[in-house]
Design an enzyme around this catalytic site. Structure first.
Site, mmCIF file in Angstrom:
data_model
loop_
_atom_site.group_PDB
_atom_site.id
_atom_site.type_symbol
_atom_site.label_atom_id
_atom_site.label_comp_id
_atom_site.label_asym_id
_atom_site.label_seq_id
_atom_site.Cartn_x
_atom_site.Cartn_y
_atom_site.Cartn_z
ATOM 1 N N HIS A 170 0.844 -1.206 0.000
ATOM 2 C CA HIS A 170 0.000 0.000 0.000
ATOM 3 C C HIS A 170 0.879 1.256 0.000
ATOM 4 C CE1 HIS A 170 -3.053 2.799 1.409
ATOM 5 N NE2 HIS A 170 -3.950 1.881 1.581
ATOM 6 N N GLU A 273 -0.921 1.123 -5.279
ATOM 7 C CA GLU A 273 -0.821 -0.114 -4.492
ATOM 8 C C GLU A 273 -0.787 -1.354 -5.384
ATOM 9 O OE1 GLU A 273 -3.881 2.432 -1.802
ATOM 10 O OE2 GLU A 273 -3.983 0.245 -1.560
HETATM 11 O O1 TA6 Z 1 -6.140 1.632 -0.354
HETATM 12 C C1 TA6 Z 1 -7.185 2.481 -0.259
HETATM 13 C C2 TA6 Z 1 -7.927 2.232 1.040
HETATM 14 O O2 TA6 Z 1 -8.464 0.956 1.052
HETATM 15 C C3 TA6 Z 1 -8.971 3.336 1.244
HETATM 16 O O3 TA6 Z 1 -10.260 2.837 1.156
HETATM 17 C C4 TA6 Z 1 -8.625 3.932 2.589
HETATM 18 O O4 TA6 Z 1 -9.363 3.421 3.593
HETATM 19 C C5 TA6 Z 1 -7.147 3.602 2.714
HETATM 20 O O5 TA6 Z 1 -7.024 2.335 2.157
HETATM 21 C C6 TA6 Z 1 -6.523 3.721 4.075
HETATM 22 O O6 TA6 Z 1 -6.902 2.721 4.905
HETATM 23 P P1 TA6 Z 1 -6.423 2.744 6.453
HETATM 24 O O7 TA6 Z 1 -7.017 1.526 7.063
HETATM 25 O O8 TA6 Z 1 -4.903 2.708 6.440
HETATM 26 O O9 TA6 Z 1 -6.926 4.038 7.046
#
Ligand code: TA6
Length: 303
Positions: A170, A273
């Site tokens: 991510h 990601e």
């Molecule tokens: O990768 C995108 C995502 O899934 C978004 O929906 C957002 O929630 C982000 O990840 C961050 O997630 P987190 O759990 O680290 O706040």
């Protein structure tokens, strides 16, 4: 505490090049310094928080308000999402993006070839992981720091039954100004728009971020180019064994909802990601171990 960490991990040290030191929140981190690169990687979540190739500015975005504690995810750098992405379909209480980003991993080795350093860490199933996910597994993660950053995530099914999982690196890329940044490499690719009830849409041309963006691009193995005219650079992301790419920027309102991101952090970050999520979750038979590969290289002054 300081001395204790250095003593505990002394066997892994490469004098003048790689040490395990006390990082934020007292968490142990591997600090890498060679003529080609400066880098940092926490044992907490096997989380890379810094990559600076020689002569370049920091490539990764790291939130100045990130939490640094067991059970919490670090905001920024490269969190590892496993064995599910986002919320857990059948358990709303389960931690978002799985549980390996919030636990301490084991340091396996640190090695150096020329000015390039490879750090290897692992984690595996235990009583805590089985609370959320009954599978037997082992993850090995190799991060190679140099003028390029290469990441390999190897998942092994150490149990007797087949298992299914999602995975993502991510990565938070630091940008000069999100309004000026452009993404190439997803033209003509279908995506699920998470800001619009997961409606299926088609990407046309390059991507400009003009509002909250949360998209899962499906069935794509293509490389991505991030052009940043403000920092005068382009970042290329190349991947293998990954069939989805998630693009995320929280924009104004979502940033306000996240206590570990300061007010205007959204202007300086973009997540690209490398992943296998949604329709491309991975089925793994006992004994199998596919490798998710991600490599990023910087091309300065691309403009
Ligand atoms: O990768 C995108 C995502 O899934 C978004 O929906 C957002 O929630 C982000 O990840 C961050 O997630 P987190 O759990 O680290 O706040």
């Amino acid at each position: 505490m300081k001395g204790e960490i250095a003593t505990r991990y002394r066997e892994f040290e490469i004098p003048g090049t790689a040490q395990v030191v006390e990082g934020n929140g007292g968490l142990p981190k591997v600090r890498i310094t060679t003529p080609d690169v400066i880098g940092e990687m926490y044992l907490h979540g096997a989380h890379i928080t810094s990559w600076k190739p020689y002569g370049a500015e920091e490539v990764l975005f790291l939130s100045s308000q990130s939490r640094w504690e067991d059970g919490r995810a670090i905001r920024g750098g490269v969190p590892i999402c496993f064995p599910w992405f986002g919320g857990k379909a059948d358990d709303p209480k389960a931690p978002a993006h799985g549980f390996v980003r919030t636990k301490s991993w084991h340091l396996e080795s640190i090695s150096e070839v020329g000015n390039v350093v490879t750090v290897s860490m692992f984690t595996e199933s235990d009583e805590t992981t089985k609370r959320w996910w009954p599978a037997e597994f082992r993850l090995v993660y190799r991060a190679t720091f140099g003028r390029e950053l290469s990441l390999e995530l190897v998942v092994s099914n150490t149990g007797r039954t087949s298992l299914r999982f999602e995975e993502a690196l991510h990565t938070y890329h630091r940008v000069g100004n999100i309004n000026e940044a452009r993404l190439r490499g997803l033209d003509g690719i279908q995506y699920l728009d998470k800001t619009d009830s997961n409606r299926r849409k088609m990407q046309q041309g390059e991507i400009a971020i003009t509002s909250e963006t949360d998209r899962v691009y499906l069935d794509t193995a293509d490389a991505i180019g991030l052009n940043d005219p403000v920092l005068h650079r382009a970042t290329h992301v190349i991947k293998e064994n990954s069939h989805t790419t998630v693009i995320w920027n929280p924009w104004v309102d979502k940033t306000r909802e996240l206590s570990d991101l300061r007010e205007n952090a959204w202007t300086q970050m973009l997540c690209i990601e490398t992943s296998n999520v949604s329709d491309f979750a991975v089925d793994l038979a006992p004994g199998q171990q596919p490798t998710l590969l991600w490599t990023s290289r910087l091309v300065n002054n691309a403009q």
